[in-house]
Design a protein around this motif. Structure first.
Motif, PDB file in Angstrom:
ATOM      1  N   SER A  17     -18.579  -0.003  -0.954  1.00  0.00           N
ATOM      2  CA  SER A  17     -19.165  -1.007  -1.846  1.00  0.00           C
ATOM      3  C   SER A  17     -20.597  -1.348  -1.461  1.00  0.00           C
ATOM      4  CB  SER A  17     -18.326  -2.288  -1.823  1.00  0.00           C
ATOM      5  OG  SER A  17     -18.373  -2.894  -0.549  1.00  0.00           O
ATOM      6  N   MET A  44      -8.673   1.371   5.969  1.00  0.00           N
ATOM      7  CA  MET A  44      -8.773   1.289   4.513  1.00  0.00           C
ATOM      8  C   MET A  44      -9.754   0.200   4.101  1.00  0.00           C
ATOM      9  SD  MET A  44      -4.775   1.750   3.305  1.00  0.00           S
ATOM     10  CE  MET A  44      -5.171   1.235   1.619  1.00  0.00           C
ATOM     11  N   GLU A  45      -9.684  -0.944   4.772  1.00  0.00           N
ATOM     12  CA  GLU A  45     -10.584  -2.046   4.446  1.00  0.00           C
ATOM     13  C   GLU A  45     -12.020  -1.714   4.829  1.00  0.00           C
ATOM     14  OE1 GLU A  45     -11.888  -5.796   3.107  1.00  0.00           O
ATOM     15  OE2 GLU A  45     -10.157  -4.514   2.673  1.00  0.00           O
ATOM     16  N   THR A  87       0.809  -1.225   0.000  1.00  0.00           N
ATOM     17  CA  THR A  87       0.000   0.000   0.000  1.00  0.00           C
ATOM     18  C   THR A  87       0.838   1.270   0.000  1.00  0.00           C
ATOM     19  OG1 THR A  87      -0.097   0.011   2.427  1.00  0.00           O
ATOM     20  CG2 THR A  87      -1.855  -1.164   1.259  1.00  0.00           C
ATOM     21  N   ARG A 113     -13.387   0.602   2.243  1.00  0.00           N
ATOM     22  CA  ARG A 113     -13.648  -0.113   0.984  1.00  0.00           C
ATOM     23  C   ARG A 113     -14.978  -0.854   1.059  1.00  0.00           C
ATOM     24  NH1 ARG A 113     -13.685  -4.869  -1.140  1.00  0.00           N
ATOM     25  NH2 ARG A 113     -13.129  -5.879   0.825  1.00  0.00           N
TER      26      ARG A 113
END
Length: 407
Positions: free
Chosen positions: A336, A328-329, A298, A332
């Motif tokens: 979504s 970050m996850e 990253t 994400r």
């Protein structure tokens, strides 16, 4: 397998989506840990009807689990799984039972008033008791609604605080120091543990950037909306003409990650050690105690030189990297799925201006909820931050209530 089929057949259709809510609600203290339930608006008929369907489903599920656990053919593994799920429902079921008892009392009082329509004293007494019982019913309904609302799984976690100077040169660095210390004072006021992770000072001993670890009950849930651009308007110490300057700092609040949340592979990390800088002293520049870690996939880089021990600096750096990767996850996955936060509260992105601290006028304004507090010194001392934090949390809850029927 027969017993397992019994469990699956008796699940409400929406139960899989509700399990995560129940997992949170069984730990809920049902006294509104963040703010008073009296701030919640009156429940509409439609909202009560929707909630009643979910409460009925919880009651049905609890009864099925209890019935299943009484069956001798249940295997130890199936029994343990059913018992675990039933324990998660205990908090909700206790409140539901209270609500059902109160609703039964209300029904009995209504019947009594019909039967004693000609007895004024009896009717007046029943009317007073009915009023009290109805208020208690509303209170229980509000508490149950709060327990059912979706919650961020990270709310109960500790957090990493990162403050960076933005536009404004030395003045921005000095304000970054003020903001960092503001959160430190607020944390101590709340009874949380505040640990300085790393500080990079400017020439005037302000903070170019600083990070800290905050530990305590519901820390991330309380502070998550503090992320963003904090703007300051004041006369800098470097200003000789007495003009007001505008500077800014960025604040990031990251939930701390557990080892099970983020898997760091050694081959993905580049670890460099070097001699720490600073103001000098017998321990400065004598050993390679400072640590710089780069997460190669990253490009995340963290440098820590706050501790004299290389191992302690490395541990702190890894903690920060884990928090950034975890966030970050989360972002994400969040992106979504759907936009759950309102435009008013915002995403917490660092590019978003969220608050202005105007020193000449002695006021602090949060632009997301439109609240202005006129004692800037109290805010900077960590005494009045709850004015903004509670308003943002209440706004989040109002949005969750508004979308409750669509869940």
């Amino acid at each position: 397998m027969k017993a397992l089929g019994f469990l699956c057949r008796n699940r409400p259709k929406w139960w899989s989506g509700c399990c995560s809510l129940m997992e949170k609600s069984h730990q809920y203290n049902f006294q509104s840990t963040l703010y008073s339930t009296e701030a919640v608006p009156e429940l509409t008929t439609d909202l009560v009807n929707i909630m009643e369907k979910r409460l009925s489903a919880i009651e049905h599920r609890a009864a099925c689990l209890q019935n299943f656990m009484n069956q001798p053919e249940a295997s130890p593994a199936e029994y343990a799984r059913a018992n675990k799920e039933l324990r998660k429902l205990t908090g909700s079921m206790d409140l539901i039972n209270e609500l059902r008892a109160k609703q039964k009392e209300i029904k009995g009082l209504n019947s009594l008033m019909d039967e004693c329509s000609e007895d004024k004293d009896m009717r007046d007494m029943a009317t007073e008791e009915l009023s009290e019982a109805t208020e208690e019913e509303k209170r229980l309904q509000k508490l149950l609604l709060e327990s059912l609302l979706p919650k961020d799984e990270a709310d109960e976690r500790d957090c990493i605080l990162e403050v960076r100077a933005g536009t404004g040169g030395e003045e921005a660095s000095l304000f970054a120091m003020d903001v960092f210390k503001m959160y430190e004072k607020y944390s101590l006021k709340k009874g949380w543990k505040f640990e300085v992770v790393d500080v990079v000072e400017s020439d005037l001993r302000g903070y170019k950037e600083a990070s800290g670890a905050i530990s305590g009950a519901d820390v991330y849930g309380m502070l998550k909306f503090e992320s963003g651009i904090h703007r300051v308007q004041r006369v800098p110490v470097t200003e000789k003409a007495g003009r007001v300057h505008t500077s800014a700092v960025s604040v990031a609040i990251l939930p701390q990650a557990d080892e099970v949340d983020v898997q760091l592979r050694n081959e993905d990390l580049r670890v460099d050690t070097y001699r720490s800088g600073g103001s000098g002293g017998q321990h400065a520049n004598t050993t390679n105690s400072a640590v710089r870690i780069i997460h190669i996939p990253t490009g995340i880089m963290v440098s820590i030189q706050d501790e004299r021990s290389q191992h302690m600096n490395k541990a702190k750096a890894l903690k920060v990297i884990c928090a950034r990767l975890y966030e970050m996850e989360r972002l994400r996955i969040h992106a979504s799925r759907s936009k759950l936060r309102s435009e008013q509260i915002g995403s917490g992105d660092r590019s978003e201006r969220i608050r202005t601290y105007n020193f000449p006028q002695g006021r602090v304004t949060d632009h997301r909820v439109g609240i202005t507090h006129h004692s800037i010194n109290d805010v900077m001392q960590g005494e009045s931050l709850d004015v903004f934090i509670n308003a943002l949390l209440l706004q989040q809850e109002m949005e969750a209530i508004a979308s409750f029927g669509a869940d």
